[in-house]
Design a protein around this motif. Structure first.
Motif, PDB file in Angstrom:
ATOM      1  N   LEU A  78       6.377 -28.763  10.668  1.00 44.82           N
ATOM      2  CA  LEU A  78       6.456 -27.352  11.054  1.00 44.82           C
ATOM      3  C   LEU A  78       5.622 -26.454  10.131  1.00 44.82           C
ATOM      4  N   GLU A  79       4.969 -27.061   9.131  1.00 49.62           N
ATOM      5  CA  GLU A  79       4.155 -26.359   8.141  1.00 49.62           C
ATOM      6  C   GLU A  79       4.968 -25.352   7.327  1.00 49.62           C
ATOM      7  N   VAL A  80       6.258 -25.650   7.164  1.00 49.03           N
ATOM      8  CA  VAL A  80       7.116 -24.862   6.275  1.00 49.03           C
ATOM      9  C   VAL A  80       6.758 -25.232   4.835  1.00 49.03           C
ATOM     10  N   VAL A  81       6.460 -26.514   4.606  1.00 49.53           N
ATOM     11  CA  VAL A  81       5.948 -26.982   3.317  1.00 49.53           C
ATOM     12  C   VAL A  81       4.637 -27.723   3.546  1.00 49.53           C
ATOM     13  N   THR A  82       3.735 -27.558   2.591  1.00 51.06           N
ATOM     14  CA  THR A  82       2.458 -28.270   2.610  1.00 51.06           C
ATOM     15  C   THR A  82       2.181 -28.741   1.189  1.00 51.06           C
ATOM     16  N   GLU A  83       1.231 -29.607   1.055  1.00 52.07           N
ATOM     17  CA  GLU A  83       0.891 -30.095  -0.280  1.00 52.07           C
ATOM     18  C   GLU A  83       0.467 -28.945  -1.191  1.00 52.07           C
ATOM     19  N   SER A  84      -0.222 -27.969  -0.631  1.00 51.14           N
ATOM     20  CA  SER A  84      -0.703 -26.847  -1.449  1.00 51.14           C
ATOM     21  C   SER A  84       0.411 -25.912  -1.911  1.00 51.14           C
ATOM     22  N   CYS A  85       1.616 -26.052  -1.354  1.00 49.38           N
ATOM     23  CA  CYS A  85       2.735 -25.177  -1.752  1.00 49.38           C
ATOM     24  C   CYS A  85       3.472 -25.722  -2.971  1.00 49.38           C
ATOM     25  N   VAL A  86       3.051 -26.870  -3.483  1.00 47.72           N
ATOM     26  CA  VAL A  86       3.724 -27.518  -4.607  1.00 47.72           C
ATOM     27  C   VAL A  86       2.841 -27.416  -5.850  1.00 47.72           C
ATOM     28  N   GLU A  87       3.446 -26.931  -6.941  1.00 50.01           N
ATOM     29  CA  GLU A  87       2.720 -26.833  -8.205  1.00 50.01           C
ATOM     30  C   GLU A  87       3.570 -27.494  -9.284  1.00 50.01           C
ATOM     31  N   LEU A 143       7.613 -28.103 -15.022  1.00 54.64           N
ATOM     32  CA  LEU A 143       8.050 -27.027 -14.147  1.00 54.64           C
ATOM     33  C   LEU A 143       7.491 -27.330 -12.765  1.00 54.64           C
ATOM     34  N   VAL A 144       8.389 -27.464 -11.792  1.00 52.65           N
ATOM     35  CA  VAL A 144       7.985 -27.726 -10.413  1.00 52.65           C
ATOM     36  C   VAL A 144       8.265 -26.452  -9.622  1.00 52.65           C
ATOM     37  N   THR A 145       7.207 -25.883  -9.055  1.00 52.72           N
ATOM     38  CA  THR A 145       7.336 -24.661  -8.266  1.00 52.72           C
ATOM     39  C   THR A 145       6.977 -24.972  -6.820  1.00 52.72           C
ATOM     40  N   ILE A 146       7.878 -24.612  -5.921  1.00 55.62           N
ATOM     41  CA  ILE A 146       7.660 -24.804  -4.488  1.00 55.62           C
ATOM     42  C   ILE A 146       7.656 -23.426  -3.839  1.00 55.62           C
ATOM     43  N   ARG A 147       6.670 -23.166  -2.994  1.00 56.60           N
ATOM     44  CA  ARG A 147       6.643 -21.943  -2.194  1.00 56.60           C
ATOM     45  C   ARG A 147       6.609 -22.385  -0.734  1.00 56.60           C
ATOM     46  N   PHE A 148       7.700 -22.088  -0.027  1.00 58.65           N
ATOM     47  CA  PHE A 148       7.761 -22.514   1.373  1.00 58.65           C
ATOM     48  C   PHE A 148       7.640 -21.313   2.305  1.00 58.65           C
ATOM     49  N   THR A 149       7.209 -21.588   3.523  1.00 53.75           N
ATOM     50  CA  THR A 149       6.965 -20.537   4.503  1.00 53.75           C
ATOM     51  C   THR A 149       7.857 -20.759   5.717  1.00 53.75           C
ATOM     52  N   PRO A 150       8.867 -19.900   5.905  1.00 51.26           N
ATOM     53  CA  PRO A 150       9.719 -20.033   7.095  1.00 51.26           C
ATOM     54  C   PRO A 150       8.880 -19.869   8.369  1.00 51.26           C
ATOM     55  N   THR A 151       9.366 -20.433   9.457  1.00 53.79           N
ATOM     56  CA  THR A 151       8.604 -20.380  10.710  1.00 53.79           C
ATOM     57  C   THR A 151       8.537 -18.973  11.294  1.00 53.79           C
ATOM     58  N   VAL A 152       9.532 -18.133  10.998  1.00 51.19           N
ATOM     59  CA  VAL A 152       9.527 -16.742  11.467  1.00 51.19           C
ATOM     60  C   VAL A 152      10.011 -15.831  10.330  1.00 51.19           C
ATOM     61  N   PRO A 153       9.581 -14.558  10.299  1.00 49.34           N
ATOM     62  CA  PRO A 153       9.919 -13.650   9.204  1.00 49.34           C
ATOM     63  C   PRO A 153      11.403 -13.304   9.073  1.00 49.34           C
ATOM     64  N   HIS A 154      12.192 -13.597  10.072  1.00 48.12           N
ATOM     65  CA  HIS A 154      13.629 -13.305  10.021  1.00 48.12           C
ATOM     66  C   HIS A 154      14.460 -14.585  10.145  1.00 48.12           C
ATOM     67  N   CYS A 155      13.881 -15.707   9.757  1.00 45.35           N
ATOM     68  CA  CYS A 155      14.546 -17.012   9.860  1.00 45.35           C
ATOM     69  C   CYS A 155      15.914 -16.975   9.178  1.00 45.35           C
ATOM     70  N   SER A 156      16.948 -17.240   9.957  1.00 46.50           N
ATOM     71  CA  SER A 156      18.311 -17.186   9.421  1.00 46.50           C
ATOM     72  C   SER A 156      18.642 -18.408   8.564  1.00 46.50           C
TER      73      SER A 156
END
Length: 119
Positions: free
Chosen positions: A18-27, A37-50
């Motif tokens: 669903l492209e919520v996580v990708t390799e580039s979102c992991v540092e 330090l492991v930093t993950i930045r994920f992207t919800p599928t919609v801006p109001h994802c419950s």
């Protein structure tokens, strides 16, 4: 590789599909001798994802269980991708809130279903 197989709580897909996580979102950066330090930045599928908080919880639990080295985890929603990202970021990075969430049997069952490796 650890988080690519986490399943979405609502859909039959993985977070990677669903492209919520990708390799580039992991540092990963070294912060001490044998500590990272492991930093993950994920992207919800919609801006109001419950379920954004639940997705963050799944990421945290899976990584806590599977990382073979000492680490500090920071998990965030990608900036500008969710209407309540600041509140959710606080929740998923608060150890007490995470522990309390995992004490809830219903929530724990959903997390387990999402993080369990497919056969």
């Amino acid at each position: 590789d650890i988080i690519r197989t986490i399943r979405d709580p609502e859909k039959p897909n993985t977070l990677e599909e669903l492209e919520v996580v990708t390799e580039s979102c992991v540092e990963v950066q070294e912060i001490g001798e044998d500590e990272y330090l492991v930093t993950i930045r994920f992207t919800p599928t919609v801006p109001h994802c419950s379920l954004a908080t639940l997705i963050g919880l799944c990421l945290r639990i899976k990584l806590q269980r599977c990382l073979p080295f000492r680490h500090k985890l920071e998990i965030y929603i990608s900036e500008g991708t969710h209407s309540t990202e600041e509140d959710i970021n606080k929740q998923i990075n608060d150890k007490e809130r995470v522990a309390a969430a995992m004490e809830n049997p219903n929530l724990r069952e959903i997390v387990e279903q999402c993080v369990t490796e497919p056969d």
